[in-house]
Design a protein around this motif. Structure first.
Motif, PDB file in Angstrom:
ATOM      1  N   ARG A 175      89.734  73.057  49.478  1.00  0.00           N
ATOM      2  CA  ARG A 175      90.550  74.100  50.115  1.00  0.00           C
ATOM      3  C   ARG A 175      90.612  75.361  49.243  1.00  0.00           C
ATOM      4  O   ARG A 175      90.529  76.475  49.759  1.00  0.00           O
ATOM      5  N   LEU A 176      90.786  75.179  47.944  1.00  0.00           N
ATOM      6  CA  LEU A 176      90.835  76.324  47.033  1.00  0.00           C
ATOM      7  C   LEU A 176      89.527  77.103  47.060  1.00  0.00           C
ATOM      8  O   LEU A 176      89.532  78.331  47.181  1.00  0.00           O
ATOM      9  N   ALA A 177      88.410  76.403  46.965  1.00  0.00           N
ATOM     10  CA  ALA A 177      87.102  77.071  46.985  1.00  0.00           C
ATOM     11  C   ALA A 177      86.872  77.779  48.314  1.00  0.00           C
ATOM     12  O   ALA A 177      86.365  78.909  48.339  1.00  0.00           O
ATOM     13  N   THR A 178      87.249  77.141  49.407  1.00  0.00           N
ATOM     14  CA  THR A 178      87.085  77.759  50.723  1.00  0.00           C
ATOM     15  C   THR A 178      87.930  79.022  50.839  1.00  0.00           C
ATOM     16  O   THR A 178      87.459  80.050  51.335  1.00  0.00           O
ATOM     17  N   THR A 179      89.157  78.958  50.365  1.00  0.00           N
ATOM     18  CA  THR A 179      90.033  80.131  50.406  1.00  0.00           C
ATOM     19  C   THR A 179      89.475  81.268  49.554  1.00  0.00           C
ATOM     20  O   THR A 179      89.466  82.429  49.984  1.00  0.00           O
ATOM     21  N   LEU A 180      88.995  80.936  48.359  1.00  0.00           N
ATOM     22  CA  LEU A 180      88.408  81.966  47.498  1.00  0.00           C
ATOM     23  C   LEU A 180      87.173  82.598  48.139  1.00  0.00           C
ATOM     24  O   LEU A 180      86.962  83.816  48.036  1.00  0.00           O
ATOM     25  N   LEU A 181      86.367  81.784  48.804  1.00  0.00           N
ATOM     26  CA  LEU A 181      85.190  82.323  49.489  1.00  0.00           C
ATOM     27  C   LEU A 181      85.579  83.218  50.659  1.00  0.00           C
ATOM     28  O   LEU A 181      84.930  84.239  50.914  1.00  0.00           O
ATOM     29  N   PHE A 182      86.626  82.859  51.380  1.00  0.00           N
ATOM     30  CA  PHE A 182      87.090  83.730  52.468  1.00  0.00           C
ATOM     31  C   PHE A 182      87.561  85.077  51.914  1.00  0.00           C
ATOM     32  O   PHE A 182      87.269  86.123  52.494  1.00  0.00           O
ATOM     33  N   PHE A 183      88.273  85.048  50.780  1.00  0.00           N
ATOM     34  CA  PHE A 183      88.684  86.306  50.158  1.00  0.00           C
ATOM     35  C   PHE A 183      87.473  87.099  49.673  1.00  0.00           C
ATOM     36  O   PHE A 183      87.451  88.333  49.768  1.00  0.00           O
ATOM     37  N   ALA A 184      86.477  86.412  49.160  1.00  0.00           N
ATOM     38  CA  ALA A 184      85.255  87.093  48.716  1.00  0.00           C
ATOM     39  C   ALA A 184      84.558  87.751  49.897  1.00  0.00           C
ATOM     40  O   ALA A 184      84.067  88.886  49.790  1.00  0.00           O
ATOM     41  N   PHE A 185      84.510  87.073  51.037  1.00  0.00           N
ATOM     42  CA  PHE A 185      83.908  87.669  52.232  1.00  0.00           C
ATOM     43  C   PHE A 185      84.720  88.863  52.729  1.00  0.00           C
ATOM     44  O   PHE A 185      84.159  89.856  53.196  1.00  0.00           O
ATOM     45  N   ALA A 186      86.041  88.786  52.625  1.00  0.00           N
ATOM     46  CA  ALA A 186      86.877  89.920  53.013  1.00  0.00           C
ATOM     47  C   ALA A 186      86.614  91.119  52.100  1.00  0.00           C
ATOM     48  O   ALA A 186      86.497  92.263  52.563  1.00  0.00           O
ATOM     49  N   PHE A 187      86.501  90.866  50.796  1.00  0.00           N
ATOM     50  CA  PHE A 187      86.205  91.930  49.847  1.00  0.00           C
ATOM     51  C   PHE A 187      84.816  92.509  50.108  1.00  0.00           C
ATOM     52  O   PHE A 187      84.619  93.730  50.080  1.00  0.00           O
ATOM     53  N   LEU A 188      83.842  91.631  50.368  1.00  0.00           N
ATOM     54  CA  LEU A 188      82.494  92.088  50.706  1.00  0.00           C
ATOM     55  C   LEU A 188      82.521  92.949  51.965  1.00  0.00           C
ATOM     56  O   LEU A 188      81.813  93.953  52.060  1.00  0.00           O
ATOM     57  N   GLY A 189      83.348  92.560  52.917  1.00  0.00           N
ATOM     58  CA  GLY A 189      83.497  93.352  54.138  1.00  0.00           C
ATOM     59  C   GLY A 189      84.014  94.753  53.845  1.00  0.00           C
ATOM     60  O   GLY A 189      83.538  95.738  54.422  1.00  0.00           O
ATOM     61  N   LEU A 190      84.982  94.855  52.946  1.00  0.00           N
ATOM     62  CA  LEU A 190      85.496  96.174  52.564  1.00  0.00           C
ATOM     63  C   LEU A 190      84.417  97.011  51.889  1.00  0.00           C
ATOM     64  O   LEU A 190      84.282  98.209  52.157  1.00  0.00           O
ATOM     65  N   LEU A 191      83.655  96.368  50.997  1.00  0.00           N
ATOM     66  CA  LEU A 191      82.574  97.086  50.326  1.00  0.00           C
ATOM     67  C   LEU A 191      81.510  97.547  51.314  1.00  0.00           C
ATOM     68  O   LEU A 191      81.040  98.688  51.247  1.00  0.00           O
ATOM     69  N   LEU A 192      81.099  96.660  52.199  1.00  0.00           N
ATOM     70  CA  LEU A 192      80.075  97.019  53.186  1.00  0.00           C
ATOM     71  C   LEU A 192      80.556  98.122  54.120  1.00  0.00           C
ATOM     72  O   LEU A 192      79.786  98.998  54.500  1.00  0.00           O
ATOM     73  N   THR A 193      81.829  98.076  54.468  1.00  0.00           N
ATOM     74  CA  THR A 193      82.389  99.116  55.321  1.00  0.00           C
ATOM     75  C   THR A 193      82.384 100.461  54.599  1.00  0.00           C
ATOM     76  O   THR A 193      82.064 101.492  55.187  1.00  0.00           O
ATOM     77  N   ALA A 194      82.710 100.448  53.314  1.00  0.00           N
ATOM     78  CA  ALA A 194      82.726 101.694  52.537  1.00  0.00           C
ATOM     79  C   ALA A 194      81.319 102.230  52.331  1.00  0.00           C
ATOM     80  O   ALA A 194      81.090 103.439  52.375  1.00  0.00           O
ATOM     81  N   VAL A 195      80.343 101.352  52.107  1.00  0.00           N
ATOM     82  CA  VAL A 195      78.983 101.790  51.799  1.00  0.00           C
ATOM     83  C   VAL A 195      78.192 102.133  53.065  1.00  0.00           C
ATOM     84  O   VAL A 195      77.539 103.169  53.138  1.00  0.00           O
ATOM     85  N   LEU A 196      78.247 101.242  54.054  1.00  0.00           N
ATOM     86  CA  LEU A 196      77.411 101.417  55.248  1.00  0.00           C
ATOM     87  C   LEU A 196      78.111 102.104  56.411  1.00  0.00           C
ATOM     88  O   LEU A 196      77.481 102.359  57.432  1.00  0.00           O
ATOM     89  N   GLY A 197      79.376 102.346  56.288  1.00  0.00           N
ATOM     90  CA  GLY A 197      80.113 102.962  57.376  1.00  0.00           C
ATOM     91  C   GLY A 197      80.888 101.918  58.153  1.00  0.00           C
ATOM     92  O   GLY A 197      80.621 100.715  58.079  1.00  0.00           O
ATOM     93  N   ALA A 198      81.834 102.396  58.933  1.00  0.00           N
ATOM     94  CA  ALA A 198      82.756 101.497  59.623  1.00  0.00           C
ATOM     95  C   ALA A 198      82.055 100.609  60.638  1.00  0.00           C
ATOM     96  O   ALA A 198      82.303  99.411  60.705  1.00  0.00           O
ATOM     97  N   THR A 199      81.159 101.163  61.414  1.00  0.00           N
ATOM     98  CA  THR A 199      80.548 100.389  62.495  1.00  0.00           C
ATOM     99  C   THR A 199      79.597  99.323  61.960  1.00  0.00           C
ATOM    100  O   THR A 199      79.753  98.136  62.243  1.00  0.00           O
ATOM    101  N   VAL A 200      78.616  99.709  61.179  1.00  0.00           N
ATOM    102  CA  VAL A 200      77.610  98.773  60.685  1.00  0.00           C
ATOM    103  C   VAL A 200      78.205  97.826  59.654  1.00  0.00           C
ATOM    104  O   VAL A 200      78.000  96.603  59.731  1.00  0.00           O
ATOM    105  N   GLY A 201      78.940  98.352  58.698  1.00  0.00           N
ATOM    106  CA  GLY A 201      79.504  97.524  57.636  1.00  0.00           C
ATOM    107  C   GLY A 201      80.495  96.499  58.154  1.00  0.00           C
ATOM    108  O   GLY A 201      80.465  95.341  57.764  1.00  0.00           O
TER     109      GLY A 201
END
Length: 138
Positions: free
Chosen positions: A29-55
């Motif tokens: 559960r801990l690892a899964t939760t950390l990975l979900f947070f990592a994906f959320a952070f990656l989503g923020l980075l991708l949104t900032a780099v590639l733009g709102a629609t694509v990222g």
């Protein structure tokens, strides 16, 4: 922690039989939760780099794929955890009861497993069997 995650996610991917210790369940559960947070952070980075629609669409897609891939291992480790305390795997349906269900499920998940062998298999916490496997008592 990584070993418990790999065991639950890859080796026991769809194994609904046997028993899972509290540590196996909670580290998964801990690892899964950390990975979900990592994906959320990656989503923020991708949104900032590639733009709102694509990222955002790429991040949501990755998040959805991981969520989809982790459903069966999550159910399997939860069922094995219920087996460790002597309950049927169907007990996880208790969590569908509004308000009281998730609280009762949490109580069950933090309960220590039964000592010795039960209907669902040998005690995964049995250190005497581990000592015999190593050859110390031979």
């Amino acid at each position: 922690m990584i070993e418990w995650y790999k065991t639950a996610m890859f080796q026991n991917y769809a194994n609904f039989s046997g028993r899972a210790r509290r540590s196996e369940y909670w580290y998964f559960r801990l690892a899964t939760t950390l990975l979900f947070f990592a994906f959320a952070f990656l989503g923020l980075l991708l949104t900032a780099v590639l733009g709102a629609t694509v990222g955002l669409s790429l991040a949501v897609g990755l998040f959805f794929l991981y969520a989809l891939a982790s459903i069966i291992p999550s159910l399997a480790v939860t069922v094995r955890r219920m087996h460790d305390i002597g309950k049927s795997g169907w007990t996880i349906l208790v969590s569908l009861i509004p308000l009281a269900g998730p609280i009762w499920m949490l109580v069950l998940l933090i309960t220590e497993g039964e000592y010795g062998e039960n209907y669902y298999g040998p005690d995964p916490k049995n250190t005497i069997e581990e000592i015999d496997e190593i050859g110390i008592n031979n």
